[in-house]
Design an enzyme around this catalytic site. Structure first.
Site, PDB file in Angstrom:
ATOM      1  CG  HIS A  17      -0.775   0.666   2.658  1.00 62.18           C
ATOM      2  ND1 HIS A  17      -1.499   0.269   3.493  1.00 62.18           N
ATOM      3  CD2 HIS A  17       0.975   0.126   2.595  1.00 62.18           C
ATOM      4  CE1 HIS A  17      -0.539   0.826   4.294  1.00 62.18           C
ATOM      5  NE2 HIS A  17       0.961   0.559   4.200  1.00 62.18           N
ATOM      6  CB  CYS A  36       2.708   3.686   5.783  1.00 66.19           C
ATOM      7  SG  CYS A  36       2.433   3.006   6.419  1.00 66.19           S
ATOM      8  CG  HIS A  42       5.375   0.216   2.910  1.00 66.60           C
ATOM      9  ND1 HIS A  42       4.828   1.598   1.779  1.00 66.60           N
ATOM     10  CD2 HIS A  42       4.396  -0.397   3.802  1.00 66.60           C
ATOM     11  CE1 HIS A  42       3.970   1.313   2.712  1.00 66.60           C
ATOM     12  NE2 HIS A  42       3.746   0.929   3.874  1.00 66.60           N
ATOM     13  CG  HIS A  44       2.295  -2.936   6.030  1.00 68.60           C
ATOM     14  ND1 HIS A  44       2.764  -2.597   7.124  1.00 68.60           N
ATOM     15  CD2 HIS A  44       1.871  -2.174   5.636  1.00 68.60           C
ATOM     16  CE1 HIS A  44       3.412  -1.872   6.867  1.00 68.60           C
ATOM     17  NE2 HIS A  44       2.545  -0.654   6.553  1.00 68.60           N
ATOM     18  CG  ASP A  82      -2.339 -13.399   0.212  1.00 66.81           C
ATOM     19  OD1 ASP A  82      -1.897 -12.788   1.175  1.00 66.81           O
ATOM     20  OD2 ASP A  82      -2.622 -14.344   0.199  1.00 66.81           O
ATOM     21  CG  HIS A  83       0.690 -12.802  -2.243  1.00 69.32           C
ATOM     22  ND1 HIS A  83       0.331 -13.626  -1.383  1.00 69.32           N
ATOM     23  CD2 HIS A  83       1.555 -12.592  -2.446  1.00 69.32           C
ATOM     24  CE1 HIS A  83       1.471 -14.202  -0.851  1.00 69.32           C
ATOM     25  NE2 HIS A  83       2.661 -13.411  -1.218  1.00 69.32           N
ATOM     26  CD  GLU A 127       0.063  -0.413   8.206  1.00 75.26           C
ATOM     27  OE1 GLU A 127      -0.890  -0.464   7.649  1.00 75.26           O
ATOM     28  OE2 GLU A 127       0.689   0.330   9.251  1.00 75.26           O
TER      29      GLU A 127
HETATM   30 NI    NI Z   1       2.651   0.856   5.391  1.00 73.91          NI
END
Ligand code: NI
Length: 137
Positions: A17, A36, A42, A44, A82-83, A127
């Protein structure tokens, strides 16, 4: 019996995200959102805890069948997120910052219709190991 029990199912998904406000400079975004806000995104490792509260069924003894709960999370959440890149690959976060807060609300809204109205639903989303949210508060 009218004694309520809380049942939890832990699931996991990985997603990328970026948190940012389009009207702000890269510097201001970095100031507010830190790492972020990295323009190239990047990832999580999200830990999702789905909580269902209710009175156990007199026949099965289950509040909810955790196998069914796992299937619901797979179909409603993992297949979507997911992914994936939350900003780019889903419609939910085109206009909405994919913070843990907003992701938890979106996940609640996806799962809620699949859970009996007699049961309460709560979403906890990690997160990171240290940062997590609950919805509803
Ligand atoms: Ni982040």
């Amino acid at each position: 019996m009218d004694q309520k029990v809380a049942v939890f199912r832990k699931e996991h998904f990985n997603a990328a995200h970026r948190l940012f406000c389009a009207d702000w400079s890269d510097d201001k975004n970095k100031q507010v959102f830190g790492a972020c806000s990295n323009p190239n995104y990047h990832g999580h490792n999200y830990e999702l805890v789905v909580q269902v509260n209710g009175v156990p069924d007199p026949i099965t003894g289950f509040v909810v069948n955790t196998k069914d709960l796992s299937t619901i999370v797979e179909e409603e959440v993992k297949r979507r997120f997911d992914h994936k890149n939350l900003n780019l690959d889903t419609d939910f976060f085109k206009q909405l910052n994919p913070t843990a807060e907003n992701i938890a609300i979106v996940i609640y809204n996806l799962i809620r219709p699949r859970i009996s109205e007699t049961l309460d639903l709560k979403i906890r989303l990690y997160e990171t190991e240290r940062n997590f949210v609950d919805y509803p508060a």
